[in-house]
Scaffold this motif. Structure first.
Motif, PDB file in Angstrom:
ATOM      1  N   THR A 221       0.836  -1.212   0.000  1.00 34.82           N
ATOM      2  CA  THR A 221       0.000   0.000   0.000  1.00 34.82           C
ATOM      3  C   THR A 221       0.869   1.260   0.000  1.00 34.82           C
ATOM      4  O   THR A 221       0.604   2.226  -0.738  1.00 34.82           O
ATOM      5  N   LEU A 222       1.888   1.250   0.830  1.00 39.52           N
ATOM      6  CA  LEU A 222       2.794   2.405   0.877  1.00 39.52           C
ATOM      7  C   LEU A 222       3.517   2.602  -0.454  1.00 39.52           C
ATOM      8  O   LEU A 222       3.672   3.730  -0.950  1.00 39.52           O
ATOM      9  N   PHE A 223       3.960   1.480  -1.044  1.00 48.00           N
ATOM     10  CA  PHE A 223       4.633   1.565  -2.340  1.00 48.00           C
ATOM     11  C   PHE A 223       3.689   2.103  -3.403  1.00 48.00           C
ATOM     12  O   PHE A 223       4.096   2.890  -4.282  1.00 48.00           O
ATOM     13  N   ALA A 224       2.425   1.667  -3.353  1.00 44.16           N
ATOM     14  CA  ALA A 224       1.446   2.126  -4.342  1.00 44.16           C
ATOM     15  C   ALA A 224       1.209   3.629  -4.190  1.00 44.16           C
ATOM     16  O   ALA A 224       1.028   4.350  -5.184  1.00 44.16           O
ATOM     17  N   GLN A 225       1.192   4.076  -2.954  1.00 47.39           N
ATOM     18  CA  GLN A 225       0.990   5.508  -2.715  1.00 47.39           C
ATOM     19  C   GLN A 225       2.158   6.334  -3.248  1.00 47.39           C
ATOM     20  O   GLN A 225       1.977   7.487  -3.644  1.00 47.39           O
ATOM     21  N   GLN A 226       3.335   5.741  -3.253  1.00 45.79           N
ATOM     22  CA  GLN A 226       4.518   6.416  -3.760  1.00 45.79           C
ATOM     23  C   GLN A 226       4.751   6.146  -5.242  1.00 45.79           C
ATOM     24  O   GLN A 226       5.748   6.598  -5.815  1.00 45.79           O
ATOM     25  N   GLY A 227       3.828   5.388  -5.845  1.00 51.11           N
ATOM     26  CA  GLY A 227       3.959   5.086  -7.255  1.00 51.11           C
ATOM     27  C   GLY A 227       4.992   4.017  -7.554  1.00 51.11           C
ATOM     28  O   GLY A 227       5.392   3.842  -8.717  1.00 51.11           O
ATOM     29  N   LEU A 228       5.413   3.271  -6.515  1.00 45.77           N
ATOM     30  CA  LEU A 228       6.398   2.217  -6.713  1.00 45.77           C
ATOM     31  C   LEU A 228       5.749   0.847  -6.904  1.00 45.77           C
ATOM     32  O   LEU A 228       6.452  -0.143  -7.140  1.00 45.77           O
ATOM     33  N   ALA A 229       4.436   0.781  -6.768  1.00 46.79           N
ATOM     34  CA  ALA A 229       3.704  -0.479  -6.979  1.00 46.79           C
ATOM     35  C   ALA A 229       2.331  -0.142  -7.523  1.00 46.79           C
ATOM     36  O   ALA A 229       1.838   0.989  -7.370  1.00 46.79           O
ATOM     37  N   SER A 230       1.732  -1.082  -8.195  1.00 42.71           N
ATOM     38  CA  SER A 230       0.410  -0.867  -8.796  1.00 42.71           C
ATOM     39  C   SER A 230      -0.685  -1.333  -7.832  1.00 42.71           C
ATOM     40  O   SER A 230      -0.433  -2.035  -6.850  1.00 42.71           O
ATOM     41  N   ASN A 231      -1.908  -0.920  -8.165  1.00 43.55           N
ATOM     42  CA  ASN A 231      -3.055  -1.374  -7.378  1.00 43.55           C
ATOM     43  C   ASN A 231      -3.245  -2.878  -7.487  1.00 43.55           C
ATOM     44  O   ASN A 231      -3.775  -3.519  -6.555  1.00 43.55           O
ATOM     45  N   ASP A 232      -2.837  -3.443  -8.622  1.00 46.30           N
ATOM     46  CA  ASP A 232      -2.935  -4.896  -8.782  1.00 46.30           C
ATOM     47  C   ASP A 232      -2.067  -5.618  -7.751  1.00 46.30           C
ATOM     48  O   ASP A 232      -2.452  -6.679  -7.227  1.00 46.30           O
ATOM     49  N   ASP A 233      -0.924  -5.053  -7.464  1.00 43.42           N
ATOM     50  CA  ASP A 233      -0.057  -5.664  -6.448  1.00 43.42           C
ATOM     51  C   ASP A 233      -0.742  -5.660  -5.079  1.00 43.42           C
ATOM     52  O   ASP A 233      -0.664  -6.642  -4.328  1.00 43.42           O
ATOM     53  N   VAL A 234      -1.402  -4.575  -4.777  1.00 48.69           N
ATOM     54  CA  VAL A 234      -2.119  -4.482  -3.505  1.00 48.69           C
ATOM     55  C   VAL A 234      -3.258  -5.490  -3.461  1.00 48.69           C
ATOM     56  O   VAL A 234      -3.464  -6.197  -2.463  1.00 48.69           O
ATOM     57  N   GLN A 235      -4.011  -5.588  -4.567  1.00 47.35           N
ATOM     58  CA  GLN A 235      -5.139  -6.516  -4.613  1.00 47.35           C
ATOM     59  C   GLN A 235      -4.682  -7.969  -4.523  1.00 47.35           C
ATOM     60  O   GLN A 235      -5.345  -8.813  -3.918  1.00 47.35           O
ATOM     61  N   THR A 236      -3.531  -8.269  -5.088  1.00 43.70           N
ATOM     62  CA  THR A 236      -2.997  -9.628  -5.016  1.00 43.70           C
ATOM     63  C   THR A 236      -2.724 -10.028  -3.569  1.00 43.70           C
ATOM     64  O   THR A 236      -3.073 -11.137  -3.128  1.00 43.70           O
ATOM     65  N   VAL A 237      -2.138  -9.095  -2.832  1.00 45.20           N
ATOM     66  CA  VAL A 237      -1.867  -9.387  -1.416  1.00 45.20           C
ATOM     67  C   VAL A 237      -3.179  -9.493  -0.633  1.00 45.20           C
ATOM     68  O   VAL A 237      -3.334 -10.366   0.229  1.00 45.20           O
ATOM     69  N   GLN A 238      -4.135  -8.635  -0.955  1.00 49.04           N
ATOM     70  CA  GLN A 238      -5.426  -8.678  -0.267  1.00 49.04           C
ATOM     71  C   GLN A 238      -6.142 -10.007  -0.497  1.00 49.04           C
ATOM     72  O   GLN A 238      -6.722 -10.593   0.428  1.00 49.04           O
ATOM     73  N   LYS A 239      -6.094 -10.498  -1.738  1.00 55.34           N
ATOM     74  CA  LYS A 239      -6.719 -11.782  -2.047  1.00 55.34           C
ATOM     75  C   LYS A 239      -6.033 -12.919  -1.283  1.00 55.34           C
ATOM     76  O   LYS A 239      -6.686 -13.833  -0.778  1.00 55.34           O
ATOM     77  N   ALA A 240      -4.721 -12.858  -1.218  1.00 57.22           N
ATOM     78  CA  ALA A 240      -3.976 -13.892  -0.498  1.00 57.22           C
ATOM     79  C   ALA A 240      -4.328 -13.872   0.987  1.00 57.22           C
ATOM     80  O   ALA A 240      -4.462 -14.923   1.619  1.00 57.22           O
ATOM     81  N   ILE A 241      -4.515 -12.690   1.537  1.00 58.87           N
ATOM     82  CA  ILE A 241      -4.889 -12.577   2.946  1.00 58.87           C
ATOM     83  C   ILE A 241      -6.285 -13.138   3.174  1.00 58.87           C
ATOM     84  O   ILE A 241      -6.527 -13.865   4.160  1.00 58.87           O
ATOM     85  N   ARG A 242      -7.227 -12.817   2.281  1.00 61.56           N
ATOM     86  CA  ARG A 242      -8.596 -13.328   2.432  1.00 61.56           C
ATOM     87  C   ARG A 242      -8.614 -14.847   2.378  1.00 61.56           C
ATOM     88  O   ARG A 242      -9.287 -15.505   3.170  1.00 61.56           O
ATOM     89  N   LYS A 243      -7.855 -15.427   1.453  1.00 61.48           N
ATOM     90  CA  LYS A 243      -7.800 -16.879   1.350  1.00 61.48           C
ATOM     91  C   LYS A 243      -7.164 -17.485   2.607  1.00 61.48           C
ATOM     92  O   LYS A 243      -7.633 -18.513   3.128  1.00 61.48           O
ATOM     93  N   GLN A 244      -6.124 -16.834   3.095  1.00 55.57           N
ATOM     94  CA  GLN A 244      -5.469 -17.323   4.304  1.00 55.57           C
ATOM     95  C   GLN A 244      -6.437 -17.301   5.491  1.00 55.57           C
ATOM     96  O   GLN A 244      -6.487 -18.244   6.283  1.00 55.57           O
ATOM     97  N   LYS A 245      -7.223 -16.239   5.597  1.00 55.60           N
ATOM     98  CA  LYS A 245      -8.195 -16.144   6.684  1.00 55.60           C
ATOM     99  C   LYS A 245      -9.289 -17.206   6.541  1.00 55.60           C
ATOM    100  O   LYS A 245      -9.733 -17.803   7.541  1.00 55.60           O
ATOM    101  N   ASP A 246      -9.745 -17.444   5.302  1.00 57.89           N
ATOM    102  CA  ASP A 246     -10.760 -18.482   5.079  1.00 57.89           C
ATOM    103  C   ASP A 246     -10.226 -19.855   5.488  1.00 57.89           C
ATOM    104  O   ASP A 246     -10.923 -20.641   6.153  1.00 57.89           O
ATOM    105  N   ASP A 247      -8.999 -20.156   5.076  1.00 60.25           N
ATOM    106  CA  ASP A 247      -8.394 -21.444   5.442  1.00 60.25           C
ATOM    107  C   ASP A 247      -8.223 -21.554   6.950  1.00 60.25           C
ATOM    108  O   ASP A 247      -8.409 -22.631   7.537  1.00 60.25           O
ATOM    109  N   GLN A 248      -7.868 -20.443   7.556  1.00 57.15           N
ATOM    110  CA  GLN A 248      -7.663 -20.441   9.002  1.00 57.15           C
ATOM    111  C   GLN A 248      -8.989 -20.687   9.738  1.00 57.15           C
ATOM    112  O   GLN A 248      -9.033 -21.435  10.731  1.00 57.15           O
ATOM    113  N   ILE A 249     -10.062 -20.086   9.254  1.00 57.31           N
ATOM    114  CA  ILE A 249     -11.379 -20.283   9.869  1.00 57.31           C
ATOM    115  C   ILE A 249     -11.815 -21.744   9.741  1.00 57.31           C
ATOM    116  O   ILE A 249     -12.330 -22.350  10.696  1.00 57.31           O
TER     117      ILE A 249
END
Length: 434
Positions: A221-249
């Motif tokens: 998120t910080l990198f995206a705000q500085q233009g060093l990463a794209s929104n797709d990179d942020v969404q990729t991490v968000q999806k991975a977190i959601r899947k991790q939480k689902d598996d954990q539940i």
């Protein structure tokens, strides 16, 4: 011809319309059976904050309903056997003293007994012959009846003797079943505890992994705000977190279900925060294999099959007639038990080899995971050196530390699996082959 069909719901609506105030649900009202009893005892559960394997095994064996039922079964068989033997001893025999009255002209005219003079009057002779003939026929019938009753009593006594002998064999098998059930409960409880322990370790790792992923999200998120990463990179991490939480539940739900089941089995109150202590002293070494013939001779199932063969052999020498407990039936029964014995032997041989193979594979898996841990720990030492030299960031070092924790978790799971299979192999030496 077309017919109009009225559905059940429509008919009920019409019926309720005819009788105002009548609810449809009332048509399904059921009455309580006054003779129906329900017996549910209020359980007094022990409350504990932590458990270990020794505690769990002790509770599982002491509170086992299965073992209690087998004990009652053994007692019931002994009581029934004693009743049959007592009935057999109390069963008497029909007795009858044979007799014969003069029933021919020669016998009534010359009795050969001075106290019973012979008859001379033709009328007396004819009348006496008729009466004595009838009496002799009745006496013969009574004798035949007594003989028939004795035959029936003898057959009943033989049947009761056979039933009592079978109950004796059943008692011996019940003792074997009790020992087998005790060994089975022990292994099942170990497997339950090990499964929960493995799931808890996996949950701990998943939480640590989730913490690192949250930091990855913050970094992206910080990198995206500085233009060093794209929104797709942020969404990729968000999806991975959601899947991790689902598996954990999902894993957490399975863990809690297993914890409820274990708590119920050993009679303790359920606590989602119950602490499971590690199994101490798991020494990893090759499994020593016992000779198959030795294991088969010690097997509970082979001993029970042997008891059944002995019972069938006994039956062949205690037949009553060719129709009841006859030689043909007993011979076939002996052959059937012989085949069952052979089938049991073959099945147990396969189970023995499968258990030893699984144990050997589990041992090898531990060695493999231990090597993997050694390798990753060596890499971690290099990473720490690079971090001190300023080559890599703290976050990267933490991520690699997480990789070490993952391998440690995998190694712990491998050791737990090895422990279960080692205990299963050891149980075969005492007669339990599964």
């Amino acid at each position: 011809m077309k017919k109009t069909l009225i559905t059940l719901s429509a008919a009920l609506m019409l019926f309720s319309g005819v009788i105002p105030g009548l609810a449809i649900a009332d048509t399904f009202t059921t009455t309580t059976d006054p003779d129906q009893n329900v017996y549910v005892n209020a359980e007094v559960l022990q409350t504990v904050s932590s458990i270990d394997l020794d505690f769990v095994l002790d509770k599982a064996l002491k509170d086992s309903h299965n073992l209690a039922m087998l004990t009652l079964k053994y007692a019931a068989q002994g009581s029934k056997k004693a009743d049959l033997e007592q009935q057999m001893n109390d069963m008497g025999s029909a007795s009858f003293t044979p007799g014969h009255l003069p029933s021919t002209p020669a016998e009534v005219t010359n009795t050969g007994n001075p106290a019973l003079p012979g008859l001379t009057d033709p009328t007396d002779i004819a009348w006496t012959i008729m009466q004595d003939t009838a009496m002799n026929q009745m006496l013969q019938g009574m004798g035949a009846l007594a003989g028939g009753m004795n035959t029936i009593i003898s057959a009943q006594r033989a049947q009761m003797k056979t039933a009592a002998h079978q109950l004796g064999t059943d008692q011996r098998n019940s003792l074997l079943q009790t020992d087998e059930a005790r060994a089975g409960i022990r292994l099942q409880t170990i497997a339950q505890y090990v499964t929960l322990l493995g799931q808890k370790k996996q949950l701990d790792f998943m939480q640590a992994y989730l913490d690192v992923m949250d930091k990855d999200l913050l970094k992206a998120t910080l990198f995206a705000q500085q233009g060093l990463a794209s929104n797709d990179d942020v969404q990729t991490v968000q999806k991975a977190i959601r899947k991790q939480k689902d598996d954990q539940i999902t894993l957490l739900n399975n863990y809690r279900l297993g914890l409820v089941q274990l708590s119920t089995d050993i009679g303790i109150s359920y606590d989602p925060n119950l602490q499971l202590k590690d199994i101490a002293g798991i020494t990893v070494e090759p499994i020593a294999e016992t000779d198959t013939i030795t294991l088969l001779k010690a097997s509970y199932q082979m001993k029970a099959a042997g008891n059944n063969i002995d019972e069938a052999v006994w039956g062949t020498t205690h037949t009553v007639t060719s129709n009841t407990y006859g030689d043909t039936y007993q011979g076939v029964n002996l052959a059937i038990n012989g085949q069952k014995n052979e089938q049991t032997r073959l099945e147990l041989r396969k189970k023995i080899q499968a258990t030893y193979t699984d144990a050997a594979n589990a041992y090898q898996a531990v060695l493999t995971e231990q090597r993997n841990l050694n390798d990753v720990q060596a890499d971690q030492a290099n990473m720490q050196l690079r971090y001190k030299l300023g080559v890599i960031a703290k976050h990267d070092l933490n991520k690699f530390t997480l990789k070490v924790q993952q391998v440690e978790t995998t190694l712990a799971a491998a050791k737990l699996k090895y422990y279960v299979l080692r205990e299963k192999a050891k149980a075969m030496d005492t007669g339990f082959i599964q």
